[in-house]
Design a protein around this motif. Structure first.
Motif, PDB file in Angstrom:
ATOM      1  N   GLY A 115      27.386   8.898  -7.718  1.00  0.00           N
ATOM      2  CA  GLY A 115      28.050   9.987  -7.022  1.00  0.00           C
ATOM      3  C   GLY A 115      26.940  10.953  -6.624  1.00  0.00           C
ATOM      4  O   GLY A 115      25.760  10.668  -6.802  1.00  0.00           O
ATOM      5  N   ILE A 116      27.312  12.100  -6.107  1.00  0.00           N
ATOM      6  CA  ILE A 116      26.274  13.078  -5.750  1.00  0.00           C
ATOM      7  C   ILE A 116      26.779  14.487  -6.054  1.00  0.00           C
ATOM      8  O   ILE A 116      27.934  14.820  -5.774  1.00  0.00           O
ATOM      9  CB  ILE A 116      25.858  12.918  -4.264  1.00  0.00           C
ATOM     10  N   HIS A 136      22.011  16.388  -6.793  1.00  0.00           N
ATOM     11  CA  HIS A 136      21.613  15.669  -8.012  1.00  0.00           C
ATOM     12  C   HIS A 136      22.271  14.296  -8.063  1.00  0.00           C
ATOM     13  O   HIS A 136      23.383  14.093  -7.592  1.00  0.00           O
ATOM     14  CB  HIS A 136      21.849  16.494  -9.284  1.00  0.00           C
ATOM     15  N   LEU A 177      24.695   6.092 -16.032  1.00  0.00           N
ATOM     16  CA  LEU A 177      23.595   6.956 -15.616  1.00  0.00           C
ATOM     17  C   LEU A 177      23.190   7.983 -16.661  1.00  0.00           C
ATOM     18  O   LEU A 177      22.010   8.274 -16.840  1.00  0.00           O
ATOM     19  CB  LEU A 177      24.016   7.763 -14.378  1.00  0.00           C
ATOM     20  N   ASP A 178      24.207   8.599 -17.296  1.00  0.00           N
ATOM     21  CA  ASP A 178      23.888   9.807 -18.054  1.00  0.00           C
ATOM     22  C   ASP A 178      24.941  10.114 -19.106  1.00  0.00           C
ATOM     23  O   ASP A 178      26.006   9.497 -19.132  1.00  0.00           O
ATOM     24  CB  ASP A 178      23.723  11.003 -17.086  1.00  0.00           C
ATOM     25  N   ASN A 225      31.071  21.460 -13.483  1.00  0.00           N
ATOM     26  CA  ASN A 225      31.659  20.590 -14.503  1.00  0.00           C
ATOM     27  C   ASN A 225      32.576  21.340 -15.466  1.00  0.00           C
ATOM     28  O   ASN A 225      33.318  20.716 -16.216  1.00  0.00           O
ATOM     29  CB  ASN A 225      30.550  19.864 -15.276  1.00  0.00           C
ATOM     30  N   ARG A 228      35.196  22.795 -14.859  1.00  0.00           N
ATOM     31  CA  ARG A 228      36.616  22.581 -14.549  1.00  0.00           C
ATOM     32  C   ARG A 228      37.256  21.577 -15.501  1.00  0.00           C
ATOM     33  O   ARG A 228      38.468  21.556 -15.661  1.00  0.00           O
ATOM     34  CB  ARG A 228      36.792  22.132 -13.098  1.00  0.00           C
ATOM     35  N   GLY A 279      22.836  11.152 -11.021  1.00  0.00           N
ATOM     36  CA  GLY A 279      22.823  11.184 -12.474  1.00  0.00           C
ATOM     37  C   GLY A 279      22.806  12.671 -12.801  1.00  0.00           C
ATOM     38  O   GLY A 279      23.561  13.452 -12.237  1.00  0.00           O
ATOM     39  N   PHE A 280      21.899  13.079 -13.674  1.00  0.00           N
ATOM     40  CA  PHE A 280      21.721  14.519 -13.921  1.00  0.00           C
ATOM     41  C   PHE A 280      20.313  14.930 -13.508  1.00  0.00           C
ATOM     42  O   PHE A 280      19.730  15.839 -14.087  1.00  0.00           O
ATOM     43  CB  PHE A 280      22.001  14.863 -15.378  1.00  0.00           C
ATOM     44  N   THR A 324      25.597  23.152 -11.801  1.00  0.00           N
ATOM     45  CA  THR A 324      26.210  21.940 -12.367  1.00  0.00           C
ATOM     46  C   THR A 324      27.139  22.307 -13.518  1.00  0.00           C
ATOM     47  O   THR A 324      28.243  21.760 -13.639  1.00  0.00           O
ATOM     48  CB  THR A 324      25.105  20.964 -12.843  1.00  0.00           C
ATOM     49  N   LYS A 381      31.092  17.965   0.313  1.00  0.00           N
ATOM     50  CA  LYS A 381      29.909  17.095   0.147  1.00  0.00           C
ATOM     51  C   LYS A 381      29.242  16.792   1.499  1.00  0.00           C
ATOM     52  O   LYS A 381      28.203  16.117   1.533  1.00  0.00           O
ATOM     53  CB  LYS A 381      30.296  15.781  -0.541  1.00  0.00           C
ATOM     54  N   SER A 400      34.391  12.818 -10.635  1.00  0.00           N
ATOM     55  CA  SER A 400      35.724  12.470 -10.129  1.00  0.00           C
ATOM     56  C   SER A 400      35.680  11.463  -8.990  1.00  0.00           C
ATOM     57  O   SER A 400      36.628  10.708  -8.791  1.00  0.00           O
ATOM     58  CB  SER A 400      36.506  13.713  -9.722  1.00  0.00           C
ATOM     59  N   THR A 401      34.575  11.410  -8.250  1.00  0.00           N
ATOM     60  CA  THR A 401      34.532  10.546  -7.067  1.00  0.00           C
ATOM     61  C   THR A 401      34.767   9.061  -7.385  1.00  0.00           C
ATOM     62  O   THR A 401      35.529   8.411  -6.668  1.00  0.00           O
ATOM     63  CB  THR A 401      33.199  10.745  -6.305  1.00  0.00           C
ATOM     64  N   TYR A 418      30.837  11.147 -21.532  1.00  0.00           N
ATOM     65  CA  TYR A 418      30.912  10.151 -20.462  1.00  0.00           C
ATOM     66  C   TYR A 418      31.277   8.769 -21.005  1.00  0.00           C
ATOM     67  O   TYR A 418      31.855   7.954 -20.290  1.00  0.00           O
ATOM     68  CB  TYR A 418      29.594  10.138 -19.683  1.00  0.00           C
ATOM     69  N   THR A 443      29.780   8.606 -13.535  1.00  0.00           N
ATOM     70  CA  THR A 443      30.989   9.369 -13.857  1.00  0.00           C
ATOM     71  C   THR A 443      31.244  10.378 -12.732  1.00  0.00           C
ATOM     72  O   THR A 443      30.743  10.211 -11.630  1.00  0.00           O
ATOM     73  CB  THR A 443      30.843  10.065 -15.221  1.00  0.00           C
TER      74      THR A 443
HETATM   75  C1  GLP Z   1      28.185  15.043 -12.554  1.00  0.00           C
HETATM   76  C2  GLP Z   1      27.588  13.668 -12.861  1.00  0.00           C
HETATM   77  C3  GLP Z   1      27.066  12.997 -11.599  1.00  0.00           C
HETATM   78  C4  GLP Z   1      28.110  13.089 -10.514  1.00  0.00           C
HETATM   79  C5  GLP Z   1      28.369  14.532 -10.146  1.00  0.00           C
HETATM   80  C6  GLP Z   1      29.367  14.726  -9.016  1.00  0.00           C
HETATM   81  O1  GLP Z   1      27.280  16.076 -12.661  1.00  0.00           O
HETATM   82  N1  GLP Z   1      26.545  13.698 -13.819  1.00  0.00           N
HETATM   83  O2  GLP Z   1      26.732  11.644 -11.897  1.00  0.00           O
HETATM   84  O3  GLP Z   1      27.692  12.372  -9.364  1.00  0.00           O
HETATM   85  O4  GLP Z   1      28.847  15.170 -11.312  1.00  0.00           O
HETATM   86  O5  GLP Z   1      30.673  14.674  -9.519  1.00  0.00           O
HETATM   87  P1  GLP Z   1      31.982  14.592  -8.649  1.00  0.00           P
HETATM   88  O6  GLP Z   1      32.102  13.174  -8.196  1.00  0.00           O
HETATM   89  O7  GLP Z   1      33.079  14.993  -9.591  1.00  0.00           O
HETATM   90  O8  GLP Z   1      31.811  15.545  -7.503  1.00  0.00           O
END
Ligand code: GLP
Length: 244
Positions: free
Chosen positions: A134-135, A140, A68-69, A167, A169, A142-143, A163, A204, A40-41, A82, A38
């Protein structure tokens, strides 16, 4: 190093290129097991997969997916869960069989049971063929937050303040952001036969560089990917700006 870095121009190109990697897996094995993410990426990437599906180029009809989570305490019907995110951005728009899509059960308060069940389900499906990641800004995946050691299996985590802030937002109030989640462990992720990490935006750039070229340390959880034999990292120009 077994990490292939693919630099693209912008978010749209990153999304298309990364979607192609997943589409190729589906084409070569329609019954493949796909790990999903999950954040936004990956949203643009999911849009590309929906387009491919609508165009008849790929099908999810035989695929199995594992996310993932999931936030602990949120049922799948909650608009910030999610499960809800995945239904909205991918599952409700492609031909996947819903019963073959799995997200950790955030509504199950028994963390040990929920996590063990999830880990077992992945094994019973034959393991993950390709895991999308994503990252987070702190590395991190996943979580799996920065820690003193790499957590192995699916487990309960307490989210870090950074985190929760990042999140928040997506929530009306920061107080509504769950403080805990169930996540695949680093071991679960590393068992995937292939890993696809996507990153976009200048915020990033530093963590992408640390992930690819820094020391392998649980303080930067994604750095463990340097030890995996088959990783593709797709970045846009901004996220890749500190890499070579
Ligand atoms: C969350 C998710 C991650 C994701 C990260 C980055 O914490 N658990 O799996 O990679 O956010 O999110 P974004 O792609 O919005 O920067």
């Amino acid at each position: 190093m077994a990490i292939e870095l693919i630099k693209t121009t912008d978010y749209a190109a990153m999304s298309r290129r990364a979607a192609d990697v997943i589409a190729t897996c589906l084409e070569s094995d329609p019954a493949c097991v796909i790990g999903l993410a999950t954040g936004s990426t990956p949203i643009g990437l999911y849009d590309c997969l929906v387009e491919d599906c609508e165009a008849g180029k790929i099908s999810f009809a035989e695929a199995t997916t594992f996310n993932l989570d999931e936030y602990r305490g949120l049922p799948g019907t909650h608009d910030q869960s999610y499960r809800y995110f995945m239904d909205k951005h991918l599952f409700d728009r492609v031909d996947v069989r819903k019963e073959f899509t799995s997200v950790p059960d955030g509504a199950d308060p028994d963390a040990d049971a929920a996590c063990a069940r999830y880990e077992r389900a992945i094994e019973e499906a034959g393991g993950i063929d390709i895991q999308l990641l994503g990252i987070g800004h702190n590395g991190h995946i996943g979580f799996n937050e920065p820690a003193d050691s790499f957590p192995v299996e699916t487990h309960l985590v307490e989210l870090t303040e950074s985190t929760i802030n990042a999140n928040s937002r997506l929530f009306e109030d920061i107080a509504d952001v769950p403080r805990e989640a169930y996540t695949m462990g680093i071991g679960t992720i590393m068992k995937a036969r292939m890993i696809l990490l996507v990153a976009s935006g200048s915020d990033k750039a530093q963590i992408v560089r640390d992930t690819l070229y820094g020391p392998v340390t649980p303080r930067v959880p994604a750095s463990v990917l340097q030890l995996h034999p088959n990783v593709v990292v797709v970045v846009d120009e901004e996220a890749g700006s500190l890499c070579g």
